[in-house]
Design a protein around this motif. Structure first.
Motif, PDB file in Angstrom:
ATOM      1  N   SER A  67       0.011   2.343   0.479  1.00  0.00           N
ATOM      2  CA  SER A  67       0.593   1.384   1.405  1.00  0.00           C
ATOM      3  C   SER A  67       1.883   0.874   0.781  1.00  0.00           C
ATOM      4  N   GLY A  68       3.003   1.219   1.394  1.00  0.00           N
ATOM      5  CA  GLY A  68       4.289   0.857   0.811  1.00  0.00           C
ATOM      6  C   GLY A  68       4.439   1.516  -0.553  1.00  0.00           C
ATOM      7  N   PRO A  78       0.893  -7.197   2.123  1.00  0.00           N
ATOM      8  CA  PRO A  78       0.982  -7.375   3.570  1.00  0.00           C
ATOM      9  C   PRO A  78       0.555  -6.114   4.316  1.00  0.00           C
ATOM     10  N   GLY A  79       0.623  -6.169   5.630  1.00  0.00           N
ATOM     11  CA  GLY A  79       0.344  -4.995   6.455  1.00  0.00           C
ATOM     12  C   GLY A  79       1.498  -4.013   6.378  1.00  0.00           C
ATOM     13  N   GLY A  80       1.295  -2.859   6.985  1.00  0.00           N
ATOM     14  CA  GLY A  80       2.346  -1.840   7.000  1.00  0.00           C
ATOM     15  C   GLY A  80       1.747  -0.460   7.123  1.00  0.00           C
ATOM     16  N   PRO A  81       2.557   0.582   6.906  1.00  0.00           N
ATOM     17  CA  PRO A  81       2.064   1.954   6.983  1.00  0.00           C
ATOM     18  C   PRO A  81       1.007   2.212   5.906  1.00  0.00           C
ATOM     19  N   PRO A 129       0.222   2.498  10.743  1.00  0.00           N
ATOM     20  CA  PRO A 129       0.417   1.109  10.325  1.00  0.00           C
ATOM     21  C   PRO A 129      -0.823   0.265  10.644  1.00  0.00           C
ATOM     22  N   ASP A 172      -2.358  -3.995  10.254  1.00  0.00           N
ATOM     23  CA  ASP A 172      -2.059  -5.387   9.961  1.00  0.00           C
ATOM     24  C   ASP A 172      -2.640  -5.774   8.612  1.00  0.00           C
ATOM     25  N   ALA A 173      -2.134  -6.845   8.032  1.00  0.00           N
ATOM     26  CA  ALA A 173      -2.708  -7.391   6.801  1.00  0.00           C
ATOM     27  C   ALA A 173      -4.147  -7.811   7.079  1.00  0.00           C
ATOM     28  N   LEU A 176      -5.379  -5.135   2.861  1.00  0.00           N
ATOM     29  CA  LEU A 176      -3.919  -4.997   2.820  1.00  0.00           C
ATOM     30  C   LEU A 176      -3.270  -6.371   2.799  1.00  0.00           C
TER      31      LEU A 176
END
Length: 90
Positions: free
Chosen positions: A77-78, A23-26, A46, A48-49, A21
């Motif tokens: 992711s996003g 960036p990180g996220g859901p 969620p 982390d990257a 990932l």
């Protein structure tokens, strides 16, 4: 980015999905059958990257073994979605 699935194909044991990932996220990681139906949800939270791994034991959402055949892993992711093919042998 889906980095790989190992082993692929796999039998009744388990297979590991690696992804990165940035960036990180859901994140949602689903196993889909060839008709597009969700068989199992492996991840929905969620993260982390960075690089992550999730193991799938070849079972559906109710805990039963899935049939041998072709499945697809769908990583969301996003606004990004990636798909990888997975084969389960007898």
């Amino acid at each position: 980015e889906l980095a790989g699935v190992r082993p692929n194909p796999f039998r009744n044991d388990a297979t590991t999905v690696a992804f990165t990932l940035s960036p990180g996220g859901p994140v949602e990681l689903d196993v889909m059958d060839v008709t597009g139906r969700r068989v199992a949800r492996l991840l929905d939270r969620p993260l982390d990257a960075g690089t992550h791994e999730v193991t799938w034991n070849g079972r559906n959402a109710r805990g039963g073994n899935v049939a041998a055949g072709v499945y697809f892993l769908r990583l969301r992711s996003g606004a990004t979605e990636r798909v990888a093919k997975l084969v389960k042998l007898r």
